[in-house]
Design a protein around this motif. Structure first.
Motif, PDB file in Angstrom:
ATOM      1  N   PHE A   1       7.194  -5.305   0.905  1.00 22.14           N
ATOM      2  CA  PHE A   1       6.785  -4.596   2.131  1.00 22.14           C
ATOM      3  C   PHE A   1       7.371  -5.282   3.363  1.00 22.14           C
ATOM      4  CE2 PHE A   1       3.289  -4.136  -1.007  1.00 22.14           C
ATOM      5  CZ  PHE A   1       3.599  -2.842  -1.378  1.00 22.14           C
TER       6      PHE A   1
ATOM      7  N   PHE B   1       1.154   8.174  -0.357  1.00 19.10           N
ATOM      8  CA  PHE B   1       2.506   7.956  -0.871  1.00 19.10           C
ATOM      9  C   PHE B   1       2.980   9.140  -1.703  1.00 19.10           C
ATOM     10  CE2 PHE B   1       0.561   3.629  -0.743  1.00 19.10           C
ATOM     11  CZ  PHE B   1       1.284   3.168   0.346  1.00 19.10           C
TER      12      PHE B   1
ATOM     13  N   ARG C   1       9.514   5.357  -3.441  1.00 17.60           N
ATOM     14  CA  ARG C   1       8.233   5.762  -2.836  1.00 17.60           C
ATOM     15  C   ARG C   1       8.389   5.957  -1.329  1.00 17.60           C
ATOM     16  NH1 ARG C   1       3.483   1.506  -1.705  1.00 17.60           N
ATOM     17  NH2 ARG C   1       4.580   1.507   0.275  1.00 17.60           N
TER      18      ARG C   1
ATOM     19  N   GLY D   1       3.192   0.928   3.662  1.00 16.99           N
ATOM     20  CA  GLY D   1       2.184   1.952   3.904  1.00 16.99           C
ATOM     21  C   GLY D   1       1.346   1.674   5.138  1.00 16.99           C
TER      22      GLY D   1
ATOM     23  N   SER E   1       8.598   3.083   4.325  1.00 16.15           N
ATOM     24  CA  SER E   1       8.422   2.127   3.228  1.00 16.15           C
ATOM     25  C   SER E   1       6.997   1.586   3.204  1.00 16.15           C
ATOM     26  CB  SER E   1       9.460   1.009   3.331  1.00 16.15           C
ATOM     27  OG  SER E   1       9.304   0.261   4.515  1.00 16.15           O
TER      28      SER E   1
ATOM     29  N   TYR F   1      -7.807   3.712  -1.590  1.00 13.44           N
ATOM     30  CA  TYR F   1      -7.460   5.073  -1.136  1.00 13.44           C
ATOM     31  C   TYR F   1      -8.527   6.089  -1.554  1.00 13.44           C
ATOM     32  CZ  TYR F   1      -3.024   2.759  -0.320  1.00 13.44           C
ATOM     33  OH  TYR F   1      -2.067   1.881   0.120  1.00 13.44           O
TER      34      TYR F   1
HETATM   35  N1  GLN Z   1      -0.323  -1.487   0.762  1.00 14.06           N
HETATM   36  C1  GLN Z   1       0.803  -1.295   1.609  1.00 14.06           C
HETATM   37  C2  GLN Z   1       1.877  -0.602   0.801  1.00 14.06           C
HETATM   38  O1  GLN Z   1       1.752  -0.417  -0.364  1.00 14.06           O
HETATM   39  C3  GLN Z   1       1.401  -2.528   2.207  1.00 14.06           C
HETATM   40  C4  GLN Z   1       0.561  -3.723   2.321  1.00 14.06           C
HETATM   41  C5  GLN Z   1       1.367  -4.947   2.639  1.00 14.06           C
HETATM   42  O2  GLN Z   1       2.306  -4.871   3.409  1.00 14.06           O
HETATM   43  N2  GLN Z   1       1.048  -6.026   2.050  1.00 14.06           N
HETATM   44  O3  GLN Z   1       2.871  -0.270   1.353  1.00 14.06           O
END
Ligand code: GLN
Ligand code: PMP
Length: 384
Positions: A16, A317, A364, A34, A32, A201
């Protein structure tokens, strides 16, 4: 010379951080990592400002602000008709990640085995490795990412101490049906196995489907931790506030560890969330349809492209198959190609695996974005 022995020697910076940095460097659209690119509700931001200005800036109670724990209990009562004791069964944590980490530290001993399903969220395996337990990776069946229960049965041994479940599922956007849970129960109910159920979620479930929490099954009640995150629910991932729910017996051992991992969550954030939840129950009620509209809008745009996909059932996502576009590229290369050539950044799905299938051609996208971001993204993606 000081000698340093990393406890996670093979571990790189998380995907991430890597992909968000790439998006910034290339000035690309970031689908990218989330997180929403739209603001949190104004009343929630005002509630935080008010909480700080009113002087709520010192340590909170270690287990969390009681009024926020009561709000969490009310959610479970409403959805699952569960009667939770907010004092003994709910702890507010600074994010879901530390809740997951603490539950593993609390329950899993060196030499134990922990089953996780690949693709799996990136924090699970390292958290297990840090207690010197063994991670047993079970790949979900492609292309629908379902659980092969015969494989789970075969993987359970006398050493299995925990199974980590994640529904709705990051990164695939699938959700567990009631039957999935019943299959799990049949395999573990006479064994000394704890379920760590990552349900961050929980409110992002589409097409009228139901989110089944581990805690809604009486057979799992005494053996499950449920982990939640206010970041996803209230569009404030940067506030890093979540919760852990379990029976008093499990919660006792969780708190024994958690109090030294972080002691307490952030005071004014907990106050703001509790006040907002009390005054705006419609936020959670409307959340699934709010995100379903975004999913549908994104899919309509993607339908003009050569990407193939099964509609996401939950999370924010959308997994897409790019094998009609660049079958010659693996998913990391595909993400690089999209970032450099088309200024759009995604997450390669193979990084969520111990051993990704060789021909995996999935990436994703996060659709927690403003209409204009999604429109722009779809214009680009339909040209790829
Ligand atoms: N859960 C978020 C994702 O899947 C990112 C979390 C993080 O950056 N550690 O994108
Ligand atoms: N679990 C899953 C499946 C996630 O997607 C995330 C999101 N980042 C987390 C846990 C961590 O949540 P938090 O930011 O509240 O620590």
């Amino acid at each position: 010379m000081i000698e340093i022995h990393s406890k996670l020697p093979a571990q790189d910076v998380t995907i991430f951080s890597t992909m968000s940095a790439m998006a910034q460097r290339l000035n690309a659209i970031n689908l990218s990592q989330g997180f929403p690119d739209f603001p949190a509700p104004a009343e929630l931001l005002q509630a935080l400002s008010q909480a700080t200005l009113e002087g709520n800036n010192q340590y909170a109670a270690g287990d969390g602000l009681l009024s926020l724990r009561e709000q969490v209990a009310a959610q479970f009562e409403k959805r699952d008709q569960l009667n939770l004791d907010p004092i003994t069964e709910i702890t507010i944590t600074p994010g879901a990640t530390i809740g997951i980490f603490s539950a593993i530290q609390a329950i899993v001993h060196a030499g134990d085995e922990v089953i996780i399903f690949d693709p799996s969220y990136d924090s699970y395996a390292p958290s297990v490795q840090l207690v010197e337990a063994t991670v047993i990776h079970i790949p979900l069946t492609t292309p629908d990412f379902s659980v092969d229960w015969n494989q789970v049965k075969a993987a359970i041994t006398d050493k299995t101490r925990m199974i980590i479940v994640n529904t709705p599922h990051n990164p695939t956007g699938t959700i567990w049906s009631k039957q999935d849970w019943l299959n799990l129960i049949a395999l573990i109910q006479d064994k000394n196995i704890v379920v760590l159920s990552d349900e961050v979620y929980e409110h992002l479930v589409f097409d009228g489907q139901h989110h089944y929490s581990a805690l809604s099954f009486p057979e799992l009640r005494e053996r499950s931790f449920v982990i939640g995150s206010f970041g996803k629910t209230f569009h404030v991932t940067g506030w890093k506030t979540g919760y852990c729910v379990a029976t008093p017996q499990l919660m006792k051992v969780f708190r024994q560890v958690y109090q030294f991992a972080n002691f307490c969550g952030v005071t004014p954030i907990q106050i703001a969330l509790a006040n907002f939840m009390q005054q705006h129950p419609e936020h959670i009620q409307n959340l699934a349809s709010f995100y379903q509209q975004k999913r549908d809008f994104f899919q309509l745009g993607l339908a003009q492209s050569r990407f193939k996909f099964t509609p996401s059932q939950g999370t924010y996502f959308q997994n897409v198959d790019y094998s009609d576009i660049r079958p010659d590229l693996n998913d990391v290369e595909m993400c690089q190609f999209l970032a450099e050539q088309h200024k759009i950044v995604a997450i390669p799905v193979s990084v969520f695996y111990q051993h990704a299938p060789k021909n995996l051609r999935f990436i994703r996208f996060c659709f927690a974005k403003k209409q204009e971001t999604l429109t722009h993204a779809c214009e680009i993606l339909s040209q790829v």
